[in-house]
Design a protein around this motif. Structure first.
Motif, short mmCIF file in Angstrom:
data_model
loop_
_atom_site.label_atom_id
_atom_site.label_comp_id
_atom_site.label_asym_id
_atom_site.label_seq_id
_atom_site.Cartn_x
_atom_site.Cartn_y
_atom_site.Cartn_z
N SER A 282 0.68 -1.11 -0.08
CA SER A 282 -0.02 -0.03 -0.25
C SER A 282 0.80 1.12 0.00
CB SER A 282 -0.90 0.05 1.16
OG SER A 282 -1.66 1.09 1.33
N PRO A 283 0.91 2.13 -0.89
CA PRO A 283 1.41 3.27 -0.87
C PRO A 283 1.21 4.19 0.00
CG PRO A 283 -0.30 3.56 -2.68
CD PRO A 283 -0.38 2.13 -2.11
N LEU A 284 2.12 4.58 1.12
CA LEU A 284 1.80 5.50 2.24
C LEU A 284 2.40 6.59 2.04
CD1 LEU A 284 0.75 5.67 5.25
CD2 LEU A 284 3.00 4.26 5.80
N ARG A 285 1.87 7.63 2.64
CA ARG A 285 2.20 9.02 2.39
C ARG A 285 1.97 9.85 4.04
NH1 ARG A 285 0.95 7.79 -2.41
NH2 ARG A 285 2.32 8.49 -4.23
N VAL A 286 2.80 10.50 4.37
CA VAL A 286 2.69 11.45 5.70
C VAL A 286 2.12 12.79 5.37
CG1 VAL A 286 4.00 12.40 7.37
CG2 VAL A 286 4.57 10.29 6.92
N CYS A 287 0.98 13.23 5.98
CA CYS A 287 0.44 14.52 5.65
C CYS A 287 1.36 15.74 5.90
CB CYS A 287 -0.84 14.54 6.43
SG CYS A 287 -2.00 13.10 6.22
N PRO A 288 1.51 16.57 5.41
CA PRO A 288 2.13 17.82 5.61
C PRO A 288 1.36 18.65 6.73
CG PRO A 288 0.65 18.16 3.71
CD PRO A 288 0.50 16.76 3.81
N ASP A 289 1.98 19.45 7.28
CA ASP A 289 1.51 20.41 8.32
C ASP A 289 0.29 21.35 7.72
OD1 ASP A 289 3.07 19.50 10.21
OD2 ASP A 289 4.41 21.03 9.88
N LEU A 290 -0.88 21.78 8.44
CA LEU A 290 -1.80 22.37 7.81
C LEU A 290 -1.43 23.64 7.31
CD1 LEU A 290 -4.79 21.88 7.54
CD2 LEU A 290 -5.07 23.28 9.64
N GLU A 291 -0.59 24.30 7.72
CA GLU A 291 0.19 25.62 7.44
C GLU A 291 0.69 25.65 6.09
OE1 GLU A 291 -0.52 25.37 11.70
OE2 GLU A 291 0.60 24.09 10.42
N GLU A 292 0.97 24.44 5.59
CA GLU A 292 1.74 24.17 4.28
C GLU A 292 0.68 24.23 3.02
OE1 GLU A 292 4.98 21.44 3.75
OE2 GLU A 292 4.50 20.86 5.95
N TYR A 293 -0.60 24.26 3.29
CA TYR A 293 -1.62 24.31 2.54
C TYR A 293 -1.63 25.93 2.12
CZ TYR A 293 -2.86 19.66 3.61
OH TYR A 293 -2.75 18.11 3.68
N GLN A 294 -1.56 26.02 0.69
CA GLN A 294 -1.72 27.30 0.02
C GLN A 294 -3.35 27.62 -0.29
OE1 GLN A 294 0.82 29.42 0.10
NE2 GLN A 294 1.82 27.65 0.93
N THR A 295 -3.85 28.85 0.40
CA THR A 295 -5.16 29.16 0.10
C THR A 295 -5.29 30.59 -0.16
OG1 THR A 295 -5.63 29.93 2.61
CG2 THR A 295 -6.14 27.69 2.02
N ASP A 296 -6.47 31.11 -0.82
CA ASP A 296 -6.59 32.49 -1.23
C ASP A 296 -7.02 33.20 -0.22
OD1 ASP A 296 -5.70 31.73 -3.86
OD2 ASP A 296 -7.57 31.01 -4.25
N ALA A 313 -7.28 17.82 10.46
CA ALA A 313 -7.74 18.48 9.30
C ALA A 313 -6.86 17.93 8.17
CB ALA A 313 -7.96 19.82 9.56
N SER A 314 -5.69 18.23 8.46
CA SER A 314 -4.59 17.71 7.16
C SER A 314 -5.02 16.47 6.67
CB SER A 314 -3.21 17.91 7.49
OG SER A 314 -2.34 17.54 6.52
N LEU A 315 -5.03 15.53 7.45
CA LEU A 315 -5.46 14.02 7.28
C LEU A 315 -6.62 14.00 6.28
CD1 LEU A 315 -4.89 11.16 7.24
CD2 LEU A 315 -5.79 11.13 9.48
N ALA A 316 -7.49 14.71 6.78
CA ALA A 316 -9.06 14.73 6.08
C ALA A 316 -8.95 15.36 4.90
CB ALA A 316 -10.10 15.52 6.92
#
Length: 578
Positions: A282-296, A313-316
């Motif tokens: 199974s391809p497993l990935r670690v979620c980034p910190d929520l601050e890393e998501y770019q929003t407008d 929230a990042s996992l979601a």
């Protein structure tokens, strides 16, 4: 003040006598004897005439029936039998594992935060217009909360209809299977799958019960994506006593070729999850910190309070994004698998959440977790934290949030802790974490909603006796005294007349026989929502409540058990639990 509740119990009090007269186990854990409809699983139900309460009380028999207890004993030694048994029950209920493939499942495990992660995920995908199913546990007030369609618990009529469909099929076939019926959680899992298939949901968000590898939800063969929330030490008798053993269990939900995501974990846990992902391909990935998501629109705003919700929230976001990709990409598109040569865990992609996702995160609600309710001069802070890690997060949230409220207060504020813990949890260690909150009173009670009520079937637990619950409360009170170095030898006295007696040793602790009596004493008539008749309290005990009466506001932290929080919400937010 320490309160002895079970000295009279052993002397044969009126309270104990009432318990001894019970005809039906439905009311035992509610702390009273209530004669309810006679019903036995030995007889097939007359389904057309059955109502919601009949369904709930019948469901409760699956907590303690002999076949269910025998299942538990046998499967503790051979846990792999759990999934084998689950497949048999599923087929007897008229379902197949192949049918579950059509539910487009998001499967989520973890020690803490898996429910919140599921809530974020469901809200975001529902905001896109998809018809969602959501299965979670435990429930706070009504068992229907565990099975949701489009974010709402299924109605009583729908629950009753589908309950008897599934129960009837299982009951009709039990004689051919040695009288075996599924245990409580196993039955509800089958019921949830049946409801979601019948209601034709576009997707189902499924929260693991305990562990993962041998959890009955793991009968799922082909989820669309899997998630692992924060791992910690809990349920050690079932999952193991080290973080590696627990991570092994949690990683059991990984499936070949199915993408999986995890929040950042302790190193030992991460090593095991990586190993399980490789084993399962199974391809497993670690979620980034929520601050890393770019929003407008600047920083993402979450509908759930608490710093720890940011990783959930990042996992979601990763789970929702991956599900949407699979939904929208061509059918032949596949996700990369983890090769034998590549044992490194990849980082989850940092993407720009859509406006729908942003709104979904902000709109998410999940009762009983970092929840604040204000009723006039009384403010409740409710959090079902019941592990060391979650209690640390709870303390951080409470101190920060309560301080903000206190700064806006017009006068002195009284702080009160209402606490209970169940099972194998280390309540003494959790209480130690709460000492710095500087409570004026620490109040303890069992997870009994009210001592003089009619049958509250939805909130009954037959797996622990009332006597054990009360003894646990006294142990918790003693632990609080030890942590505060305030032990004294004052004599015992009755707190509530004509009810269970209790003993006190210092002026800052009390033990009550039920949640309602505790809330009534703490609030001293200042909560307009608590309109139930007040149980009689001795004047000497009421005199100790002077700080509560004199305070400008009362702040109450209710923590240690989701069942405690649920019992409180039954009284404090009754409009939402009709």
């Amino acid at each position: 003040m320490m309160v002895c509740m079970w000295s009279a119990w052993r002397r044969g009090s009126v309270f104990a006598a009432r318990l001894a007269k019970r005809d039906w186990p439905c009311s035992f854990s509610a702390g009273l004897s209530v004669r309810y409809r006679d019903f036995s699983t030995k007889t097939a139900p007359n389904i057309p005439g059955m109502e919601y309460q009949d369904a709930i009380c019948t469901l409760n028999t699956l907590q303690t029936n002999a076949s269910a207890l025998e299942q538990v004993r046998r499967e503790r030694c051979l846990p792999q039998l759990q999934l084998q048994a689950m497949r048999g029950f599923l087929e007897r209920a008229g379902l197949t594992v192949e049918e579950l493939d059509h539910l487009n499942i998001i499967h989520v495990t973890g020690t803490k935060g898996k429910g919140s992660t599921c809530a974020f995920t469901e809200q975001m995908l529902r905001s896109y217009g998809f018809r969602t199913g959501f299965y979670s546990s435990p429930h706070l007030v009504q068992v229907r909360e565990r099975i949701r369609i489009n974010g709402q618990p299924i109605g009583k009529e729908l629950f009753t209809k589908y309950f008897w469909q599934v129960y009837g099929r299982l009951d009709e076939t039990k004689d051919a299977h040695g009288g075996m019926m599924p245990a409580y959680f196993r039955f509800l899992t089958i019921l949830a799958f049946h409801v979601f298939l019948q209601e034709k949901v576009d997707l189902a968000v499924i929260e693991v019960g305990i562990g993962g590898a041998y959890d009955c939800t793991n009968i799922i063969r082909r989820p669309w994506v899997c998630g692992v929330s924060s791992l910690g030490i809990d349920h050690t008798q079932i999952l193991g006593d080290t973080i590696e053993k627990i991570a092994w269990q949690k990683g059991g939900i990984f499936k070949p070729g199915v993408p999986a995501f995890t929040v950042k974990q302790p190193e030992d846990a991460m090593v095991m999850l990586r190993s399980r992902a490789k084993e399962m391909r199974s391809p497993l990935r670690v979620c980034p910190d929520l601050e890393e998501y770019q929003t407008d629109c600047g920083s993402l705003v979450l509908g759930l309070a608490g710093q720890h919700q940011r990783s959930n929230a990042s996992l979601a976001l990763q789970l929702s994004h991956t599900w949407l990709q699979k939904r929208c990409l061509p059918a032949e598109t596949s996700f990369p698998s983890t090769s034998d040569e590549n044992t490194e865990v990849l980082q989850g992609a940092v993407f720009t959440p859509s406006p729908i996702m942003v709104k979904g995160l902000a709109d998410t609600e999940w009762a009983g977790r970092n929840q604040t309710l204000r009723h006039g001069a009384v403010t409740y802070f409710l959090d079902g934290a019941h592990t060391m890690r979650s209690m640390k997060a709870c303390v951080h949230w409470f101190r920060e949030t309560a301080s903000q409220h206190e700064r806006n207060s017009s006068g002195a504020v009284a702080r009160v802790l209402l606490f209970n813990a169940t099972g194998e949890r280390d309540s003494a260690a959790m209480l130690k974490l709460l000492v710095p909150c500087q409570f004026d009173f620490a109040v303890f009670c069992p997870n009994i909603t009210e001592a003089m009520a009619s049958c509250n079937a939805d909130q009954q637990n037959f797996n622990v006796s009332v006597e054990n619950m009360l003894t646990r409360c006294l142990d918790n009170e003693r632990s609080w005294h030890l942590h505060n170095s305030q032990v004294s030898n004052k004599g015992s006295q009755l707190l509530i007349e004509d009810s269970l007696p209790k003993k006190t040793t210092t002026t800052d602790t009390l033990v009550f026989p039920c949640i309602l009596s505790a809330l009534q004493w703490i609030t001293q008539g200042r909560d307009p929502v608590l309109t139930d008749p007040v149980l009689p309290v001795k004047p000497s005990i009421n005199a100790k409540a002077a700080p509560l009466c004199d305070a400008s506001e009362i702040h109450i932290l209710i923590a240690g058990s989701l069942h405690l929080v649920g019992g409180a919400l039954k009284h404090l937010d009754a409009a939402n639990y009709k």
